[in-house]
Write an enzyme that holds these catalytic residues in place. Structure first.
Site, PDB file in Angstrom:
ATOM      1  N   TYR A 373       0.817  -1.218   0.000  1.00  0.00           N
ATOM      2  CA  TYR A 373       0.000   0.000   0.000  1.00  0.00           C
ATOM      3  C   TYR A 373       0.846   1.262   0.000  1.00  0.00           C
ATOM      4  O   TYR A 373       0.620   2.192  -0.798  1.00  0.00           O
ATOM      5  CB  TYR A 373      -0.937  -0.066   1.212  1.00  0.00           C
ATOM      6  CG  TYR A 373      -1.360   1.231   1.820  1.00  0.00           C
ATOM      7  CD1 TYR A 373      -2.059   2.186   1.091  1.00  0.00           C
ATOM      8  CD2 TYR A 373      -1.088   1.496   3.170  1.00  0.00           C
ATOM      9  CE1 TYR A 373      -2.464   3.376   1.679  1.00  0.00           C
ATOM     10  CE2 TYR A 373      -1.499   2.676   3.761  1.00  0.00           C
ATOM     11  CZ  TYR A 373      -2.172   3.611   3.013  1.00  0.00           C
ATOM     12  OH  TYR A 373      -2.572   4.773   3.593  1.00  0.00           O
ATOM     13  N   ALA A 376       2.748   1.648  -3.353  1.00  0.00           N
ATOM     14  CA  ALA A 376       1.834   1.972  -4.449  1.00  0.00           C
ATOM     15  C   ALA A 376       1.372   3.422  -4.373  1.00  0.00           C
ATOM     16  O   ALA A 376       1.279   4.116  -5.393  1.00  0.00           O
ATOM     17  CB  ALA A 376       0.633   1.037  -4.423  1.00  0.00           C
ATOM     18  N   CYS A 377       1.093   3.907  -3.172  1.00  0.00           N
ATOM     19  CA  CYS A 377       0.643   5.291  -3.020  1.00  0.00           C
ATOM     20  C   CYS A 377       1.765   6.275  -3.325  1.00  0.00           C
ATOM     21  O   CYS A 377       1.529   7.321  -3.945  1.00  0.00           O
ATOM     22  CB  CYS A 377       0.105   5.521  -1.612  1.00  0.00           C
ATOM     23  SG  CYS A 377      -1.506   4.759  -1.323  1.00  0.00           S
ATOM     24  N   GLN A 378       2.979   5.957  -2.905  1.00  0.00           N
ATOM     25  CA  GLN A 378       4.102   6.834  -3.230  1.00  0.00           C
ATOM     26  C   GLN A 378       4.234   6.976  -4.745  1.00  0.00           C
ATOM     27  O   GLN A 378       4.408   8.077  -5.273  1.00  0.00           O
ATOM     28  CB  GLN A 378       5.401   6.297  -2.630  1.00  0.00           C
ATOM     29  CG  GLN A 378       6.590   7.220  -2.872  1.00  0.00           C
ATOM     30  CD  GLN A 378       7.897   6.647  -2.358  1.00  0.00           C
ATOM     31  OE1 GLN A 378       7.951   5.514  -1.851  1.00  0.00           O
ATOM     32  NE2 GLN A 378       8.968   7.411  -2.476  1.00  0.00           N
ATOM     33  N   PHE A 381       1.359   9.234  -6.217  1.00  0.00           N
ATOM     34  CA  PHE A 381       1.590  10.673  -6.117  1.00  0.00           C
ATOM     35  C   PHE A 381       2.701  11.122  -7.058  1.00  0.00           C
ATOM     36  O   PHE A 381       2.631  12.207  -7.645  1.00  0.00           O
ATOM     37  CB  PHE A 381       1.923  11.058  -4.674  1.00  0.00           C
ATOM     38  CG  PHE A 381       0.724  11.123  -3.779  1.00  0.00           C
ATOM     39  CD1 PHE A 381      -0.133  12.216  -3.823  1.00  0.00           C
ATOM     40  CD2 PHE A 381       0.432  10.095  -2.894  1.00  0.00           C
ATOM     41  CE1 PHE A 381      -1.252  12.289  -3.000  1.00  0.00           C
ATOM     42  CE2 PHE A 381      -0.679  10.155  -2.074  1.00  0.00           C
ATOM     43  CZ  PHE A 381      -1.528  11.252  -2.127  1.00  0.00           C
TER      44      PHE A 381
END
EC number: 2.1.1.79
Length: 414
Positions: A373, A376-378, A381
């Site tokens: 998670y 993937a979020c890094q 963005f």
């Protein structure tokens, strides 16, 4: 066709990733910086039961699919995984392979998936969704977030600033945008572990109330408030923001809550906060956004099942319109997308540093969920799939905004 080669074609690795499969096949350069291992037929069974992102995530969470190398770098090498855009031959080969595994090696969804019950965004269901994500383990969050216990985008004053410095800077930026001064009253909705509440009380002499739907967060925050001697000014309650009885606040901060509200509920959300403010009071809304509203929002299966059940993102224009419709005059908007990528990089590093302790605390599947998670979020963005906006609104005092003609959010120089 051998399994490793099919995976390489399916994921469009373009020779930058090595694939190794349980059938003995290999594909891609042996000296690649990332290696993906398909360790058992169950990896294919998960993909067969949920083709695409969710199936791959389930295979990874359970350890039947492994990534050797930097997970964040892997996302950059692979890009968006859209199985529906494969060429005809690859699609045919993949469908044939997965069809066999769906029946030969049946699987059920792994543990830790959220399936909240009740009416979407009702108080009861919101409490379930928040508890799923935030009531993991305060100790686990201490390892991932660091001493600040701030689980929202930090603001980096310089490129080489530490995560702790950046989180302090974020809280101070919110305080300055809200115009906090000694004696004011602040309401912080979705307050997490109380970081903004304690910052406002300690550094601005503000009487601050925070509310959260996570019992674990509220208990941790209240203990921290007492330990820091702030109990005369700061308080955190285990409470839905809709149930706060007080009114007449000088300022409201909403840091990382709007994502949980739901687009259809934003008018009532902003109207509720508007009613809690005195005339001339300010609202600072800080939340994850999407780059535009040109298509209906649909969260990915992994995020929905494992991370933020019922989470919804809106574009900044939509949020500002709903704030405006509720009565707020919009005074400032700022996109902190790059800052959130850096924040997530810091959390990823913290998790890796405390990996063994994290696994012991929450179990290997949960730790792998978080590793996936955060990385993937890094990446999201970084590539502008998602953004982070701070939007400042004022409840006018007649026609007076009580705003300076040219606001300066920068801290005073020493």
């Amino acid at each position: 066709m051998r399994l490793a080669e099919l995976f390489s074609r399916t994921l469009k690795a373009d020779g930058q990733i090595e694939f190794v499969a349980y059938d003995g096949s290999r594909s891609g350069p042996a000296d690649a910086e990332v290696r993906i291992e398909i360790r058992s037929p169950f990896a294919l069974s998960y993909l067969a039961s949920a083709p695409g992102e969710l199936g791959l995530a389930r295979a990874y969470v359970t350890g039947h699919l492994e990534v050797v190398g930097d997970l964040y770098r892997t996302f950059h090498l692979l890009g968006d995984i859209e199985l529906g855009k494969l060429d005809a031959k690859t699609t045919l080969d993949l469908v044939g392979l997965l069809a066999k595994h769906r029946f030969w090696w049946p699987v059920s969804p792994p543990p830790h998936e959220a399936r909240p019950k009740g009416w979407r965004h009702s108080k009861r269901r919101d409490a379930q969704a928040i508890s799923h994500h935030y009531d993991v383990s305060n100790r686990f969050y201490e390892w991932v977030l660091g001493p600040s216990m701030a689980y929202t985008c930090a603001v980096y004053p310089t490129d080489d600033a530490s995560l702790e410095t950046a989180q302090f800077t974020k809280h101070d930026l919110v305080a300055r945008k809200l115009g906090l001064t000694e004696g004011m009253r602040l309401l912080d909705v979705g307050c997490g572990w109380g970081g903004m509440v304690m910052h406002a009380a300690e550094h601005y002499g503000v009487k601050a109330l925070g509310v959260t739907l996570s019992r674990s967060q509220a208990e941790w925050a209240q203990k921290a408030i007492v330990e820091r001697g702030l109990q005369d000014l700061a308080e955190v309650r285990f409470m839905d923001y809709r149930d706060v009885p007080e009114n007449g606040f000088d300022a409201i901060s909403s840091i990382g809550l709007t994502e949980h509200i739901g687009g259809a509920n934003l008018p009532s959300y902003f109207s509720s906060l508007y009613s809690k403010l005195r005339d001339g009071g300010r609202l600072l809304n800080h939340c994850i956004t999407r780059p535009d509203d040109n298509f209906p929002f649909k969260a990915g299966g992994f995020i929905t099942r494992y991370i933020f059940p019922d989470g919804e993102l809106e574009g900044p224009g939509y949020l500002m319109s709903r704030m405006n419709d509720a009565g707020f005059e919009i005074r400032h908007s700022e996109n902190l997308r790059e800052h959130y990528a850096k924040t997530l990089g810091g959390w990823c590093a913290n998790l890796e540093e405390h990996w063994d302790e994290a696994v012991e605390e929450v179990g290997l599947p949960k730790a792998r969920i978080w590793r996936l998670y955060l990385a993937a979020c890094q990446w999201g963005f970084d590539i502008n799939n998602i953004q982070l906006h701070q939007i400042l609104g004022v409840k006018l005092d007649g026609t007076n905004s009580h705003m300076p003609l040219r606001p300066n959010w920068e801290p005073p120089q020493a």
